[in-house]
Design a protein around this motif. Structure first.
Motif, PDB file in Angstrom:
ATOM      1  N   PHE A 168       7.498  10.296   4.327  1.00  0.00           N
ATOM      2  CA  PHE A 168       7.455  10.961   5.623  1.00  0.00           C
ATOM      3  C   PHE A 168       7.016  12.407   5.462  1.00  0.00           C
ATOM      4  N   LEU A 169       6.238  12.869   6.440  1.00  0.00           N
ATOM      5  CA  LEU A 169       5.872  14.275   6.532  1.00  0.00           C
ATOM      6  C   LEU A 169       6.056  14.693   7.978  1.00  0.00           C
ATOM      7  N   LYS A 170       7.073  15.531   8.239  1.00  0.00           N
ATOM      8  CA  LYS A 170       7.357  15.991   9.594  1.00  0.00           C
ATOM      9  C   LYS A 170       6.699  17.352   9.771  1.00  0.00           C
ATOM     10  N   VAL A 171       5.533  17.344  10.325  1.00  0.00           N
ATOM     11  CA  VAL A 171       4.703  18.543  10.310  1.00  0.00           C
ATOM     12  C   VAL A 171       5.167  19.625  11.251  1.00  0.00           C
ATOM     13  N   ALA A 172       5.977  19.296  12.241  1.00  0.00           N
ATOM     14  CA  ALA A 172       6.402  20.322  13.192  1.00  0.00           C
ATOM     15  C   ALA A 172       7.606  21.101  12.685  1.00  0.00           C
ATOM     16  N   ALA A 173       8.264  20.577  11.669  1.00  0.00           N
ATOM     17  CA  ALA A 173       9.509  21.191  11.234  1.00  0.00           C
ATOM     18  C   ALA A 173       9.292  22.318  10.229  1.00  0.00           C
ATOM     19  N   VAL A 174       8.103  22.418   9.655  1.00  0.00           N
ATOM     20  CA  VAL A 174       7.851  23.410   8.619  1.00  0.00           C
ATOM     21  C   VAL A 174       6.484  24.045   8.821  1.00  0.00           C
ATOM     22  N   LYS A 175       6.282  25.166   8.145  1.00  0.00           N
ATOM     23  CA  LYS A 175       4.986  25.817   8.133  1.00  0.00           C
ATOM     24  C   LYS A 175       4.383  25.630   6.752  1.00  0.00           C
ATOM     25  N   LEU A 176       3.244  24.994   6.696  1.00  0.00           N
ATOM     26  CA  LEU A 176       2.601  24.719   5.416  1.00  0.00           C
ATOM     27  C   LEU A 176       1.280  25.451   5.350  1.00  0.00           C
ATOM     28  N   LEU A 188       0.830  -1.196   0.000  1.00  0.00           N
ATOM     29  CA  LEU A 188       0.000   0.000   0.000  1.00  0.00           C
ATOM     30  C   LEU A 188       0.872   1.256   0.000  1.00  0.00           C
ATOM     31  N   ASP A 189       0.361   2.296  -0.605  1.00  0.00           N
ATOM     32  CA  ASP A 189       0.997   3.607  -0.564  1.00  0.00           C
ATOM     33  C   ASP A 189       0.917   4.112   0.871  1.00  0.00           C
ATOM     34  N   THR A 190       2.063   4.270   1.530  1.00  0.00           N
ATOM     35  CA  THR A 190       2.085   4.540   2.974  1.00  0.00           C
ATOM     36  C   THR A 190       2.864   5.806   3.296  1.00  0.00           C
ATOM     37  N   THR A 191       2.264   6.672   4.112  1.00  0.00           N
ATOM     38  CA  THR A 191       2.903   7.902   4.577  1.00  0.00           C
ATOM     39  C   THR A 191       2.836   7.969   6.090  1.00  0.00           C
ATOM     40  N   ILE A 192       3.965   8.296   6.725  1.00  0.00           N
ATOM     41  CA  ILE A 192       4.005   8.524   8.168  1.00  0.00           C
ATOM     42  C   ILE A 192       4.058  10.028   8.412  1.00  0.00           C
ATOM     43  N   ILE A 193       3.132  10.527   9.227  1.00  0.00           N
ATOM     44  CA  ILE A 193       3.100  11.937   9.601  1.00  0.00           C
ATOM     45  C   ILE A 193       3.393  12.047  11.095  1.00  0.00           C
ATOM     46  N   PHE A 194       4.336  12.892  11.483  1.00  0.00           N
ATOM     47  CA  PHE A 194       4.613  13.056  12.902  1.00  0.00           C
ATOM     48  C   PHE A 194       5.190  14.440  13.168  1.00  0.00           C
ATOM     49  N   PRO A 195       4.994  14.941  14.397  1.00  0.00           N
ATOM     50  CA  PRO A 195       5.374  16.315  14.702  1.00  0.00           C
ATOM     51  C   PRO A 195       6.813  16.499  15.160  1.00  0.00           C
ATOM     52  N   GLU A 196       7.511  15.408  15.492  1.00  0.00           N
ATOM     53  CA  GLU A 196       8.874  15.553  15.989  1.00  0.00           C
ATOM     54  C   GLU A 196       9.859  15.757  14.832  1.00  0.00           C
ATOM     55  N   ASN A 197      11.120  16.001  15.204  1.00  0.00           N
ATOM     56  CA  ASN A 197      12.151  16.184  14.188  1.00  0.00           C
ATOM     57  C   ASN A 197      12.568  14.874  13.539  1.00  0.00           C
ATOM     58  N   HIS A 198      12.404  13.768  14.264  1.00  0.00           N
ATOM     59  CA  HIS A 198      12.800  12.482  13.689  1.00  0.00           C
ATOM     60  C   HIS A 198      12.024  11.351  14.354  1.00  0.00           C
ATOM     61  N   LEU A 199      12.121  10.170  13.797  1.00  0.00           N
ATOM     62  CA  LEU A 199      11.429   8.988  14.310  1.00  0.00           C
ATOM     63  C   LEU A 199      11.859   8.660  15.741  1.00  0.00           C
ATOM     64  N   LEU A 200      10.915   8.135  16.495  1.00  0.00           N
ATOM     65  CA  LEU A 200      11.150   7.625  17.848  1.00  0.00           C
ATOM     66  C   LEU A 200      12.076   8.549  18.642  1.00  0.00           C
ATOM     67  N   GLN A 201      11.660   9.788  18.748  1.00  0.00           N
ATOM     68  CA  GLN A 201      12.494  10.810  19.355  1.00  0.00           C
ATOM     69  C   GLN A 201      12.796  10.537  20.816  1.00  0.00           C
ATOM     70  N   ARG A 202      11.950   9.767  21.488  1.00  0.00           N
ATOM     71  CA  ARG A 202      12.189   9.461  22.904  1.00  0.00           C
ATOM     72  C   ARG A 202      13.405   8.563  23.105  1.00  0.00           C
ATOM     73  N   LEU A 203      13.856   7.868  22.054  1.00  0.00           N
ATOM     74  CA  LEU A 203      14.965   6.936  22.186  1.00  0.00           C
ATOM     75  C   LEU A 203      16.048   7.160  21.141  1.00  0.00           C
ATOM     76  N   PHE A 204      15.689   7.234  19.872  1.00  0.00           N
ATOM     77  CA  PHE A 204      16.683   7.341  18.811  1.00  0.00           C
ATOM     78  C   PHE A 204      17.406   8.687  18.843  1.00  0.00           C
ATOM     79  N   THR A 205      18.683   8.658  18.512  1.00  0.00           N
ATOM     80  CA  THR A 205      19.406   9.885  18.229  1.00  0.00           C
ATOM     81  C   THR A 205      19.035  10.335  16.813  1.00  0.00           C
ATOM     82  N   PRO A 206      19.267  11.609  16.463  1.00  0.00           N
ATOM     83  CA  PRO A 206      18.941  12.061  15.099  1.00  0.00           C
ATOM     84  C   PRO A 206      19.616  11.235  14.008  1.00  0.00           C
ATOM     85  N   SER A 207      20.893  10.907  14.203  1.00  0.00           N
ATOM     86  CA  SER A 207      21.593  10.140  13.169  1.00  0.00           C
ATOM     87  C   SER A 207      21.077   8.714  13.065  1.00  0.00           C
ATOM     88  N   LEU A 208      20.748   8.097  14.214  1.00  0.00           N
ATOM     89  CA  LEU A 208      20.197   6.739  14.187  1.00  0.00           C
ATOM     90  C   LEU A 208      18.828   6.744  13.521  1.00  0.00           C
TER      91      LEU A 208
END
Length: 484
Positions: free
Chosen positions: A276-284, A241-261
């Motif tokens: 991916f669509l990171k909605v908190a990083a930009v103004k649309l 399926l055509d799949t998109t993840i939308i989230f407000p943080e700067n990167h995936l699993l922000q509570r654990l992952f480092t930005p590079s990971l």
């Protein structure tokens, strides 16, 4: 089909879907932050209500009652059986229609397409997740455990030691274990959070509803970049399926992952066709839309405490306050699993852990303390893992494990070839470690490293040419620390 409108005013993190659905994405809180230990006085424990009962439970009296039918309940039941205290004495009250099962399967194997051998009950009843016996409904009958299905507890009377269920059933308990877990964080109905095609996942009914949608879907939007979002998106890929993840943080699993990971995992998902669509990083504000006919909301969970607030809550980490034996401030009442706010002994802070490993271990520790002379404090080592893209035909299966605390500086080794490792170092000591695609022997080393917290040469670790070499350096540091 839902058009997901990319419309944001400033930093409102608001996603608007036509047909009335507007989604606000709250920011996730850090996974491990030093909450101060609370000074709580716990009353002395005693069991002040014991009844002679039989497996038929002809009256309303139950010696032991577990409220909640999830992982913790299943492992608690096994521990009661091991101590010979289940037959005719134990009652489990559940809001679900099924005997306790290994809940992590719902966002992993359960969501696989039919041609990729999905997981189904009775295959993942507790306690198969830890290599134990499969506890089917028949198992509970054979052990003399009363199961009350689809009838959640709505009120508790602490003075009378009674519970009332949704159907009006009155249960008198001697000792009570609250194992109600968490409920999915939901978007309000007034902004479309309950529209057809919008899904949440906490139980089998939720997962079955999502599967029905996936069978007809073409485009899927997953809201949330945490465990649920990542695992559901990987499953959707299995459905092609055509799949998109939308989230407000700067990167995936922000509570654990480092930005590079996180970037490494995002690249892996993109290779599998996920957008991916990171909605908190930009103004649309261009009014453009993302078409979707199935939407999955995975923005976290909250402890299910509504019926038990009078037992005593922790206002910092949430959940029901307990001590190191999972005793609440009310004699004879315990809380375990996701709903319990407990002392995290090795890091000297209060914590509430939403993970199957803690659900299992806390339930077993609590029951042993209740039934025996065990008095040692629960000493939990935080552990998290995820397994995705494990369906048949997947070009790369992903399985990582993390142990310890994600505090301090990080050293990252490897490049998904296939392994990658991240080490957290604070004041010269190894605090936590994450490993992707390790061997059984390598995974076994991780908890030993995290619990021992050996002093480690950061510069030497940074020079490691492979994950294997880095782990050998860490292992050598462990051995140095063990010398007399």
């Amino acid at each position: 089909m839902f058009p997901v409108r990319k419309a944001m005013a400033g930093l409102s993190n608001s996603l608007q879907l036509k047909h009335g659905l507007a989604l606000w994405c709250p920011r996730s809180s850090p996974l491990t932050r030093p909450y101060p230990s609370s000074s709580i006085r716990f009353n002395g424990f005693h069991r002040n209500f014991v009844v002679a009962s039989s497996s038929s439970f002809s009256n309303d009296n139950r010696e032991f009652v577990i409220v909640g039918g999830g992982n913790a309940a299943g492992y608690a039941a096994r521990t009661f059986v091991e101590h010979g205290m289940a037959d005719g004495r134990l009652c489990i009250v559940s809001k679900e229609a099924y005997a306790p099962y290994e809940r992590p399967a719902l966002t992993k194997g359960y969501l696989f397409p039919l041609d990729k051998k999905p997981a189904r009950l009775p295959g993942f009843h507790t306690c198969v997740g830890s290599g134990g016996e499969r506890q089917t409904p028949e198992w509970y009958k054979e052990k003399g455990i009363e199961m009350i299905y689809e009838d959640p507890v709505t009120t508790i009377n602490i003075e009378k030691q009674t519970l009332t269920t949704n159907s009006g059933k009155l249960l008198k308990y001697g000792s009570l274990i609250i194992a109600t877990g968490c409920t999915a964080s939901r978007f309000p109905e007034k902004i479309g959070g309950n529209l057809p095609g919008v899904h949440y996942i906490r139980d089998i009914a939720d997962a079955d509803s999502l599967i029905s949608s996936l069978e007809k879907a073409k485009k899927v939007v997953v809201v949330g970049g945490g465990y649920i979002g990542m695992e559901v998106a990987a499953a959707a890929v299995g459905w092609k399926l055509d799949t998109t993840i939308i989230f407000p943080e700067n990167h995936l699993l922000q509570r654990l992952f480092t930005p590079s990971l996180a970037q490494r995992y995002e690249e892996l998902y993109k290779e599998n066709g996920v957008k991916f669509l990171k909605v908190a990083a930009v103004k649309l504000g261009d009014g453009s839309t993302i078409e979707a006919d199935t939407i999955i909301i995975g923005i976290g969970a909250k402890p299910a405490v509504s019926s038990f607030e009078m037992v005593g809550l922790n206002t910092t980490v949430g959940g029901i306050q307990v001590d190191g034996l999972f005793r609440t401030s009310i004699p004879g009442i315990f809380a375990v699993g996701d709903v319990a706010a407990f002392p995290l002994k090795m890091y000297d802070r209060m914590a509430r852990v939403e993970h199957v490993d803690h659900a299992r271990r806390s339930a077993q520790h609590c029951v042993k303390a209740l039934l025996s002379a065990q008095t040692h404090t629960y000493d939990y080592l935080p552990y998290f893992y995820s397994r995705v893209f494990e369906y048949e035909g997947s070009p790369k299966k992903v399985w990582w494990q993390f142990f310890g605390d994600n505090a301090g500086e990080t050293v990252e080794i490897g490049n998904f070839d296939p392994k990658i490792a991240t080490f957290w170092i604070d004041s010269g000591k190894l605090k936590g470690v994450l490993l992707e695609s390790g061997s059984a022997e390598e995974f076994k080393l991780l908890p030993e490293l995290a619990r021992s917290q050996p002093s480690i040469d950061k510069a030497k670790l940074q020079k490691a040419s492979s994950v294997e070499e880095a782990l050998e350096i860490a292992k050598a540091s462990l051995l140095v620390g063990q010398k007399p």
